[in-house]
Scaffold this active site. Structure first.
Site, mmCIF file in Angstrom:
data_model
loop_
_atom_site.group_PDB
_atom_site.id
_atom_site.type_symbol
_atom_site.label_atom_id
_atom_site.label_comp_id
_atom_site.label_asym_id
_atom_site.label_seq_id
_atom_site.Cartn_x
_atom_site.Cartn_y
_atom_site.Cartn_z
ATOM 1 N N HIS A 141 -33.693 -82.753 -3.665
ATOM 2 C CA HIS A 141 -33.312 -81.487 -3.016
ATOM 3 C C HIS A 141 -34.374 -80.422 -3.270
ATOM 4 O O HIS A 141 -34.857 -79.774 -2.328
ATOM 5 C CB HIS A 141 -31.956 -81.040 -3.567
ATOM 6 N N GLU A 142 -34.733 -80.240 -4.542
ATOM 7 C CA GLU A 142 -35.697 -79.194 -4.886
ATOM 8 C C GLU A 142 -37.089 -79.513 -4.356
ATOM 9 O O GLU A 142 -37.875 -78.603 -4.086
ATOM 10 C CB GLU A 142 -35.743 -78.991 -6.406
ATOM 11 N N HIS A 168 -37.500 -77.853 -1.005
ATOM 12 C CA HIS A 168 -37.863 -76.437 -1.120
ATOM 13 C C HIS A 168 -39.324 -76.286 -1.543
ATOM 14 O O HIS A 168 -40.072 -75.478 -0.975
ATOM 15 C CB HIS A 168 -36.981 -75.745 -2.157
#
Length: 435
Positions: free
Chosen positions: A24-25, A28
């Site tokens: 997920h990170e 980003h």
């Protein structure tokens, strides 16, 4: 040995959780760097730092509590109206805003003036914030479709797995026959386990759901064609009315044992593992996605049952929300079961995939501090600026998401309370796969 397997199961789930958070990170991080935003930190977990290394301008590491993660981008919020970050005021709400703004500038270095998050166009900020949840969605799609197309899904068949000896209302909590009970129609007709039902009352059948509907809608004498030892036989059965589970495909309905009057034979279908085509897999994922959305909408309505299960000793419902601790316990329980290794692997893969789908749906809520809140802020800014251009008004500038921080604190507080409630329920009254 069972205890060791339980521990291994929990460890495997935690590893899958950490991979999901890191993935997920990474969404980003990669998009932020692609758009030239400086990212001082990329961390998996919260709390004290366990390990970290600096590569270039970013510190990568793991923290002690594996319950989340974050990247730190400079300039998440625009400066105040005077262009400066002021000291904290005595107003609690204004203080929250100023604290958030100060945190966004605390690692500002010379040259960062053009590398701050808020200076990027709204569509770039939407991509950066959407990239994290999108990575979870991609992982969920790949894992689910891969499992369904390569391994398959459990599927009921028209092959009989068992035949009831007698008629027992499914309202009753018993599975043994009494002398006063009538013989089950299937047993009286001579249907045996292993028979494959190919026709019901003159109509060909190939799937259990269709056959089940025919049985429930019928009554009285019917002709059932079965295939046994390579030969087809016609048997006569006298279908009776009985109390049966209203919707066996709905776990909540089955848990409540809600019944209806319907035709009854007294047999159970066989089960097999069947692979799905690409189209069937996409359709199944669409259904699962819709169920996830419905579950998210229904979450507030489940709080009373959670409270009763956690503090009142009430039975934990099968469709009760489960947190990280509860999911880890389920993983340990599956690992300790005497199942083929392939079934355990498939279960863990789907458990991690479902967790990723949940992360996507939850993070897309348009509320700060979730990713969806930042996306909503960027979209609103784009609308404001677009409207100003159309009506030839002055550019209103970037939308100050920091002004929504009081709401973000409330949302975070509600989320923390709900998480703690689920945690207590998972510890004192967990959802179990076995009794």
């Amino acid at each position: 040995m069972a205890t060791l397997m339980w521990i291994i199961g929990v460890a495997v789930f935690v590893l899958g959780l950490l991979i999901s958070i890191a993935w997920h990170e990474l969404g980003h991080l990669s998009t932020a760097k692609m758009f030239g935003i400086r990212v001082p930190q990329y961390m998996v977990g919260f709390g004290p730092t366990v390990w970290s290394r600096r590569r270039g301008e970013t510190e990568y590491g793991f923290k002690a509590i594996p319950a989340g993660g974050y990247i730190r981008m400079v300039g998440m919020f625009p400066p105040g109206e005077d262009g400066k970050v002021r000291q904290r005021s005595t107003s609690p709400f204004r203080g929250m805003i100023e604290d958030a703004r100060a945190a966004a500038y605390e690692e500002l270095q010379p040259g960062d003036e053009t590398r701050m998050f808020y200076t990027r166009t709204p569509w770039k900020r939407v991509i950066v914030m959407f990239a994290g949840p999108f990575m979870n969605l991609v992982l969920a799609v790949v894992v689910f479709l891969g499992v369904w197309m390569a391994y398959g899904v459990p599927k009921t068949t028209t092959t009989v797995s068992s035949v009831a000896d007698c008629v027992i209302s499914q309202k009753e909590e018993r599975d043994t026959c009494r002398d006063s009970d009538k013989a089950a129609p299937a047993a009286a007709a001579g249907i045996k386990p292993g028979d494959r039902i190919v026709a019901y009352d003159g109509r060909n059948v190939t799937d259990w759901k269709t056959l089940q509907g025919m049985i429930r809608d019928s009554g009285g004498p019917v002709t059932i064609t079965v295939e046994r030892d390579g030969q087809r036989r016609k048997l006569r059965a006298d279908v009776i009315e009985n109390d049966v589970i209203k919707n066996v495909d709905d776990p909540a309905a089955a848990d409540d044992r809600e019944t209806v009057k319907a035709g009854y034979l007294g047999l159970s279908p066989g089960r097999t593992i069947a692979t799905l085509s690409a189209g069937e897999s996409v359709e199944r994922f669409g259904d699962m996605f819709a169920q996830g959305v419905d579950g998210l909408v229904a979450l507030p309505s489940k709080i009373p049952d959670l409270w009763d299960a956690a503090f009142m000793g009430e039975e934990r419902r099968a469709d009760s929300p489960v947190g990280v601790v509860g999911a880890a316990r389920v993983g340990g329980e599956v690992a300790a079961m005497e199942l083929p290794a392939s079934e355990r692997v498939v279960f863990f893969l789907q458990l991690v995939a479902w967790f990723n789908l949940s992360l996507f749906l939850f993070n897309m809520l348009p509320l700060l501090p979730l990713d969806g809140g930042h996306i909503a802020g960027a979209l609103w800014e784009s609308i404001r600026r677009g409207t100003a251009r159309v009506f030839r008004r002055p550019d209103p500038g970037p939308f100050d998401v920091a002004k929504l921080m009081p709401v973000a604190y409330v949302v975070a507080g509600v989320f923390v309370c709900f998480t703690l409630l689920v945690l207590v329920a998972d510890v004192v009254n967990p959802v179990r796969l076995t009794g």
